[in-house]
Design an enzyme around this catalytic site. Structure first.
Site, mmCIF file in Angstrom:
data_model
loop_
_atom_site.group_PDB
_atom_site.id
_atom_site.type_symbol
_atom_site.label_atom_id
_atom_site.label_comp_id
_atom_site.label_asym_id
_atom_site.label_seq_id
_atom_site.Cartn_x
_atom_site.Cartn_y
_atom_site.Cartn_z
ATOM 1 N N ASP A 106 7.387 -1.039 -2.911
ATOM 2 C CA ASP A 106 8.072 -0.306 -1.853
ATOM 3 C C ASP A 106 7.152 0.669 -1.137
ATOM 4 O O ASP A 106 7.094 0.707 0.078
ATOM 5 C CB ASP A 106 9.288 0.440 -2.429
ATOM 6 N N ASP A 109 1.681 5.925 -2.489
ATOM 7 C CA ASP A 109 1.392 7.324 -2.165
ATOM 8 C C ASP A 109 -0.072 7.574 -2.525
ATOM 9 O O ASP A 109 -0.976 7.284 -1.741
ATOM 10 C CB ASP A 109 2.384 8.197 -2.952
HETATM 11 P P1 IMP Z 1 1.604 6.472 -6.317
HETATM 12 O O1 IMP Z 1 1.342 5.954 -7.706
HETATM 13 O O2 IMP Z 1 1.110 7.888 -6.115
HETATM 14 O O3 IMP Z 1 1.119 5.560 -5.237
HETATM 15 O O4 IMP Z 1 3.154 6.621 -6.193
HETATM 16 C C1 IMP Z 1 3.931 5.524 -6.025
HETATM 17 C C2 IMP Z 1 5.289 5.660 -6.667
HETATM 18 O O5 IMP Z 1 5.861 6.970 -6.490
HETATM 19 C C3 IMP Z 1 6.202 4.707 -5.955
HETATM 20 O O6 IMP Z 1 6.252 3.474 -6.639
HETATM 21 C C4 IMP Z 1 7.514 5.433 -5.921
HETATM 22 O O7 IMP Z 1 8.245 5.140 -7.084
HETATM 23 C C5 IMP Z 1 7.157 6.895 -5.945
HETATM 24 N N1 IMP Z 1 7.135 7.530 -4.624
HETATM 25 C C6 IMP Z 1 6.064 8.090 -4.012
HETATM 26 N N2 IMP Z 1 6.394 8.638 -2.839
HETATM 27 C C7 IMP Z 1 7.721 8.409 -2.677
HETATM 28 C C8 IMP Z 1 8.658 8.740 -1.634
HETATM 29 O O8 IMP Z 1 8.355 9.350 -0.598
HETATM 30 N N3 IMP Z 1 9.948 8.326 -1.839
HETATM 31 C C9 IMP Z 1 10.335 7.653 -2.948
HETATM 32 N N4 IMP Z 1 9.496 7.331 -3.933
HETATM 33 C C10 IMP Z 1 8.193 7.706 -3.812
#
Ligand code: IMP
Length: 185
Positions: A106, A109
């Protein structure tokens, strides 16, 4: 139309990606995937639960190439933020050796979740491994490689089209920015 929808939910600051824009982009990505995998035999689409369940359903229903769908479920400690350790709570049913695998996520980040998944699945020796992500927050130091991307969005907490905040707003048909006072409480 936009303001009516956000007014209907006072926690939302603004709509970043409309339902129509999502539908158009999903169709474009599906056609690109059809083209890229035209000689692949079949594609194994792996949706990451829970956030990518809607995107995975929409994308796969637009694919013309032979494909099968499976899911993995992840959880992250530190529920409401992106900080934390990733853990697999439901794995794939079958080995992926010699399969062409497309991971569907989805949101990216910082990229920790996706790069963790890429390492995990690459170790299982698929024929190929690519990633398809609906939205990526604009960041300088993002870790993971993305092959198909829906949209780049500003660095704010977003909800809808599968994305939640504390399990809420997941089934909104658009992607909206949450008001900062809601997630900074
Ligand atoms: P990353 O590992 O920092 O890339 O974070 C990714 C995970 O954090 C995603 O799979 C989401 O579950 C959650 N996430 C990060 N940002 C958001 C947001 O703005 N809305 C909802 N979920 C988010």
């Amino acid at each position: 139309m936009k303001s009516t929808m956000t007014n209907a939910n006072p926690d939302l600051a603004r709509i970043l990606v409309t339902r129509e824009a999502i539908q158009t982009r999903v169709g474009e990505i599906a056609r690109q995937i059809d083209h890229d995998y035209r000689d692949a035999g079949r594609l194994l689409v792996v949706g990451i639960l829970r956030g990518a369940f809607i995107f995975t359903a929409d994308l796969t229903r637009q694919l013309a190439i032979p494909h099968i769908v499976d899911f993995m479920a992840l959880t992250t400690y530190g529920k409401r933020t992106t900080v934390g350790e990733v853990r697999v709570v439901m794995d794939l049913r079958e080995p992926i050796e010699n399969e062409h695998v497309l991971l569907v996520e989805d949101i990216v980040d910082g990229g920790h979740t996706l790069s963790y998944l890429q390492r995990l699945l690459a170790d299982r020796n698929p024929a190929s491994l690519r990633t398809c992500v609906m939205v990526r927050k604009v960041r300088e130091n993002a870790l993971a490689r993305i092959d198909y991307l829906g949209f780049e969005i500003p660095d704010a907490w977003v909800v809808g089209y599968g994305l939640d905040y504390a399990d809420r707003y997941r089934t909104l048909p658009f992607i909206a920015e949450l008001k900062p006072e809601v997630y900074r409480k």
